[in-house]
Design a protein around this motif. Structure first.
Motif: not given
Ligand SMILES: Cc1ncc(COP(=O)(O)O)c(C=O)c1O
Length: 348
Positions: A177, A181, A206, A209, A212
């Motif tokens: 994560r 990011k 991914t 992730i 989110e």
């Protein structure tokens, strides 16, 4: 065709498992938030199922995939998430798109790829930005110049893409994560400098992730549809839906103090092996050769020449690309054939 009547090796799709995977992904990334990558399954019949589930835009890795998707009426919004300088093939796709009222967008990362797209009459591009994978993509510093060049050449820049393929299997998940990011922050800076409304990234490893973080406007996952044992390690809510059916062609009984083995007719030419050996629920896989797989069964007395077995691939994309068709099994014992019609590189 009855179960077990088809020639082996054969690709078998569990229709229920496939449907469950489509539903699980659509819940996390509904509609245009997912741009399914067709390279994982190379089948317009399968792509039609995804379109029916609300995902009308698709990612392609080759111009032949794009041409096949356009011809199948799946050209609502196709992205070539890959670089090419093949002006002839790009022109063929541009012509086909115009004939079928399809929308095509091409990734560019250099003056040469911009020139090729412009020369072929391509109208829309995305700037591919390197977010850490040593593959394609302009450096974040150079990416705005590529965008300017594309605009100066008369094309519309729809935004950016950045594929963080090096992060798909990072463990533990918290590290994955954090790294995704960081790579998406690089992409967001490039997107702000370049303009446009598309930020395309991600894959099966991914996708959660991205759901989110919300930095990418769309995720390019494809393997989740069929799954493989490699991605199966991540604990995502996708189930194995693809197996290779194979026939046992030789049985060697165990000598007094040795081990016996079985040989079945699915080898290197039936499996993509870059992520390792296929898996078998009933024993260990020793090795594959061109047309053979050698197996050590848990229950040696159970197996005879002519028996059919099923094996799970470690990497779905290159496995599918070795086959002509997928046989989809339904719970009511019926079967459907999904041709693997997006194989090869030649535009017909
Ligand atoms: C450009 C690009 N986007 C997305 C993906 C993600 O696909 P997958 O669903 O296999 O993770 C890949 C896979 O290699 C890719 O090359």
């Amino acid at each position: 065709m009855m179960r077990g009547e088809w020639a082996t090796p054969a690709l078998i799709v569990n229709g229920l498992a496939f449907a469950a995977n489509v539903t699980a992904m659509s819940r996390a990334l509904p509609g245009a938030k997912l741009r399914p990558h067709v390279k994982a399954f190379k089948s317009t019949a399968l792509a039609k199922q995804l379109a029916a589930a609300g995902h009308q835009s698709f990612t392609c890795a080759t111009l032949a995939e794009m041409a096949g998707m356009i011809r199948a009426g799946l050209g609502h919004d196709l992205l070539l998430a890959n670089e090419t300088v093949n002006v002839n093939a790009l022109s063929a796709v541009a012509t086909l798109a115009a004939e079928h009222n399809a929308r095509v967008t091409i990734a560019v990362d250099s003056p040469a790829t911009v020139e090729a797209a412009a020369a072929a009459g391509i109208a829309e591009v995305l700037v591919d930005v390197n977010v850490g994978l040593p593959r394609c993509g302009a450096s974040p510093e150079r990416a705005p110049q590529v965008a300017d060049l594309a605009r100066d050449s008369g094309m519309t820049v729809r935004g950016v893409m950045g594929y963080e393929g090096h992060l798909m299997m990072v463990e533990p998940a918290g590290d994955r994560r954090d790294k995704v990011k960081a790579s998406m922050e690089i992409l967001a800076v490039a997107a702000a400098a370049i303009g446009g409304d598309v930020i395309s990234a991600g894959g099966t490893g991914t996708y959660n992730i991205h759901a989110e973080l919300g930095i990418a406007t769309e995720v390019q996952a494809g393997s989740y549809t069929l799954m493989d044992t490699d991605y199966g390690q991540l604990g995502h809510p996708f189930v194995p839906a693809l197996e290779v059916e194979s026939t046992i062609i030789s049985v060697t009984a165990a000598p007094a103090n040795g081990t016996g083995w079985l040989v079945a007719d699915a080898g290197l030419k039936a499996f993509g092996m870059d992520h390792g050996n296929p898996s078998w629920n009933h024993g260990d896989v020793w090795f594959c050769s061109d047309e053979h797989i050698t197996l050590a069964p848990h229950e040696p007395d159970r197996w005879s020449v002519g028996d059919r077995i099923r094996l799970r691939p470690a990497h779905v994309d290159p496995t599918v690309a070795k086959h002509d068709e997928m046989i989809v099994e339904r719970p009511d014992q019926t079967h459907e054939i999904w041709p693997v019609d997006l194989r090869g590189w030649t535009i017909q």
